[in-house]
Write an enzyme that holds these catalytic residues in place. Structure first.
Site, PDB file in Angstrom:
ATOM      1  N   TYR A   1      -0.856   5.005  -3.097  1.00  0.00           N
ATOM      2  CA  TYR A   1       0.468   4.542  -3.556  1.00  0.00           C
ATOM      3  C   TYR A   1       1.004   5.424  -4.697  1.00  0.00           C
ATOM      4  O   TYR A   1       1.814   4.963  -5.494  1.00  0.00           O
ATOM      5  CB  TYR A   1       0.382   3.083  -3.986  1.00  0.00           C
ATOM      6  CG  TYR A   1       0.303   2.118  -2.809  1.00  0.00           C
ATOM      7  CD1 TYR A   1       1.266   2.130  -1.802  1.00  0.00           C
ATOM      8  CD2 TYR A   1      -0.728   1.187  -2.717  1.00  0.00           C
ATOM      9  CE1 TYR A   1       1.196   1.253  -0.728  1.00  0.00           C
ATOM     10  CE2 TYR A   1      -0.801   0.297  -1.642  1.00  0.00           C
ATOM     11  CZ  TYR A   1       0.171   0.340  -0.652  1.00  0.00           C
ATOM     12  OH  TYR A   1       0.111  -0.527   0.412  1.00  0.00           O
TER      13      TYR A   1
ATOM     14  N   GLU B   1      -2.404  10.705   3.930  1.00  0.00           N
ATOM     15  CA  GLU B   1      -3.106   9.407   3.980  1.00  0.00           C
ATOM     16  C   GLU B   1      -4.300   9.446   4.941  1.00  0.00           C
ATOM     17  O   GLU B   1      -5.359   8.880   4.638  1.00  0.00           O
ATOM     18  CB  GLU B   1      -2.109   8.304   4.372  1.00  0.00           C
ATOM     19  CG  GLU B   1      -1.113   8.034   3.246  1.00  0.00           C
ATOM     20  CD  GLU B   1       0.113   7.240   3.671  1.00  0.00           C
ATOM     21  OE1 GLU B   1       0.157   6.762   4.831  1.00  0.00           O
ATOM     22  OE2 GLU B   1       1.029   7.097   2.844  1.00  0.00           O
TER      23      GLU B   1
ATOM     24  N   ASN C   1       3.245  -8.384   2.734  1.00  0.00           N
ATOM     25  CA  ASN C   1       3.875  -7.890   3.975  1.00  0.00           C
ATOM     26  C   ASN C   1       2.867  -7.313   4.973  1.00  0.00           C
ATOM     27  O   ASN C   1       3.235  -6.665   5.942  1.00  0.00           O
ATOM     28  CB  ASN C   1       5.038  -6.944   3.665  1.00  0.00           C
ATOM     29  CG  ASN C   1       4.617  -5.666   2.984  1.00  0.00           C
ATOM     30  OD1 ASN C   1       3.425  -5.384   2.847  1.00  0.00           O
ATOM     31  ND2 ASN C   1       5.587  -4.880   2.559  1.00  0.00           N
TER      32      ASN C   1
ATOM     33  N   HIS D   1       0.512  -1.573   6.312  1.00  0.00           N
ATOM     34  CA  HIS D   1       1.016  -0.293   5.810  1.00  0.00           C
ATOM     35  C   HIS D   1       1.183   0.669   6.967  1.00  0.00           C
ATOM     36  O   HIS D   1       0.347   0.688   7.880  1.00  0.00           O
ATOM     37  CB  HIS D   1       0.030   0.326   4.803  1.00  0.00           C
ATOM     38  CG  HIS D   1       0.373   1.753   4.486  1.00  0.00           C
ATOM     39  ND1 HIS D   1       1.306   2.087   3.543  1.00  0.00           N
ATOM     40  CD2 HIS D   1      -0.029   2.919   5.054  1.00  0.00           C
ATOM     41  CE1 HIS D   1       1.449   3.415   3.517  1.00  0.00           C
ATOM     42  NE2 HIS D   1       0.645   3.938   4.428  1.00  0.00           N
TER      43      HIS D   1
ATOM     44  N   LYS E   1      -3.461  -4.780   5.665  1.00  0.00           N
ATOM     45  CA  LYS E   1      -3.845  -5.066   4.280  1.00  0.00           C
ATOM     46  C   LYS E   1      -4.592  -6.402   4.207  1.00  0.00           C
ATOM     47  O   LYS E   1      -4.711  -7.135   5.198  1.00  0.00           O
ATOM     48  CB  LYS E   1      -2.594  -5.042   3.395  1.00  0.00           C
ATOM     49  CG  LYS E   1      -1.929  -3.648   3.404  1.00  0.00           C
ATOM     50  CD  LYS E   1      -0.848  -3.477   2.367  1.00  0.00           C
ATOM     51  CE  LYS E   1       0.476  -4.025   2.805  1.00  0.00           C
ATOM     52  NZ  LYS E   1       1.598  -3.580   1.900  1.00  0.00           N
TER      53      LYS E   1
HETATM   54  P1  DAT Z   1       6.235   0.331   2.710  1.00  0.00           P
HETATM   55  O1  DAT Z   1       4.933  -0.455   2.658  1.00  0.00           O
HETATM   56  O2  DAT Z   1       7.226  -0.295   3.666  1.00  0.00           O
HETATM   57  O3  DAT Z   1       6.025   1.801   2.958  1.00  0.00           O
HETATM   58  P2  DAT Z   1       6.772   1.059  -0.066  1.00  0.00           P
HETATM   59  O4  DAT Z   1       6.042   2.332   0.207  1.00  0.00           O
HETATM   60  O5  DAT Z   1       8.115   1.158  -0.701  1.00  0.00           O
HETATM   61  O6  DAT Z   1       6.936   0.191   1.274  1.00  0.00           O
HETATM   62  O7  DAT Z   1       5.888   0.107  -0.986  1.00  0.00           O
HETATM   63  C1  DAT Z   1       4.505  -0.004  -0.733  1.00  0.00           C
HETATM   64  C2  DAT Z   1       4.082  -1.424  -0.936  1.00  0.00           C
HETATM   65  O8  DAT Z   1       4.290  -1.798  -2.301  1.00  0.00           O
HETATM   66  C3  DAT Z   1       4.883  -2.453  -0.133  1.00  0.00           C
HETATM   67  O9  DAT Z   1       4.439  -2.574   1.193  1.00  0.00           O
HETATM   68  C4  DAT Z   1       4.629  -3.700  -0.930  1.00  0.00           C
HETATM   69  C5  DAT Z   1       4.636  -3.169  -2.373  1.00  0.00           C
HETATM   70  N1  DAT Z   1       5.990  -3.266  -2.936  1.00  0.00           N
HETATM   71  C6  DAT Z   1       7.040  -2.483  -2.653  1.00  0.00           C
HETATM   72  N2  DAT Z   1       8.143  -2.861  -3.322  1.00  0.00           N
HETATM   73  C7  DAT Z   1       7.753  -3.939  -4.061  1.00  0.00           C
HETATM   74  C8  DAT Z   1       8.396  -4.800  -4.969  1.00  0.00           C
HETATM   75  N3  DAT Z   1       9.686  -4.629  -5.279  1.00  0.00           N
HETATM   76  N4  DAT Z   1       7.670  -5.797  -5.510  1.00  0.00           N
HETATM   77  C9  DAT Z   1       6.373  -5.976  -5.222  1.00  0.00           C
HETATM   78  N5  DAT Z   1       5.686  -5.184  -4.373  1.00  0.00           N
HETATM   79  C10 DAT Z   1       6.364  -4.194  -3.801  1.00  0.00           C
HETATM   80 MG    MG Z   2       5.352   3.351   1.807  1.00  0.00          MG
END
Ligand code: DAT
Ligand code: MG
Length: 153
Positions: A51, A130, A116, A119, A11
């Site tokens: 997303y 995806e 973080n 992805h 990212k």
């Molecule tokens: P991952 O990236 O581990 O698959 P996810 O699919 O639950 O995690 O969420 C996608 C992204 O959204 C994540 O990398 C960062 C953002 N995100 C997730 N939870 C969040 C939160 N509580 N606050 C802010 N951003 C968040």
């Molecule tokens: Mg995810």
């Protein structure tokens, strides 16, 4: 599973921090095969679809605004190999960096969920979706490692 493909993206924050080669290196050194890569600023429809499962979450709009901001590109990739979907998630580490194990990418390089840096697809279904969302079929190239017998037996 067996030989799989997964969608991995560095990212914007990972690109800005100069961690592209570090991230690619971890998948490469493990023995996975890079079958597609490009630098791209996703359109709003692509970021929203990517997303889509988080559409109802309070951070959704901010996340899509961020991904589409163009403040840096995203490095989109497809990696191939044994169990790469699940193993890729292990290499990446937990979503929240405070839960990510040291030794994982997020555990080693990140502090907050909003930055973080990477992805990775979380299932066969999301990987298939995806890869098709981010890449045209001709952008994903089939090739063989010449040293495969020294990596897998
Ligand atoms: P991952 O990236 O581990 O698959 P996810 O699919 O639950 O995690 O969420 C996608 C992204 O959204 C994540 O990398 C960062 C953002 N995100 C997730 N939870 C969040 C939160 N509580 N606050 C802010 N951003 C968040
Ligand atoms: Mg995810």
């Amino acid at each position: 599973g067996g030989i799989e493909r997964t969608f991995i993206a560095v990212k914007l924050d990972g690109v800005q921090r100069g961690l592209v080669s570090e991230i690619i290196g971890r998948f490469e050194r493990k023995g996975y095969k890079l079958v597609a890569i490009k630098s791209v600023v996703p359109s709003r429809p692509i970021a929203e679809a990517h997303y889509g499962d988080l559409r109802a979450r309070p951070f959704f709009k901010g996340l899509v605004d961020y991904m589409t901001s163009g403040r840096a590109p995203v490095i989109a990739m497809v990696w191939e190999g044994p169990d790469v979907i699940r193993q890729g998630r292990r290499i990446i580490g937990a979503t929240n960096p405070m839960d990510a194990q040291p030794g994982s990418i997020r555990g080693d390089f990140t502090l907050t969920v909003g930055r973080n840096i990477i992805h990775g697809s979380d299932s066969f279904e999301s990987a298939t979706f995806e890869i098709g969302l981010w890449f045209d079929p001709e952008e994903v190239y089939n090739w063989r490692f010449t040293n495969e017998e020294w990596v897998v037996s």
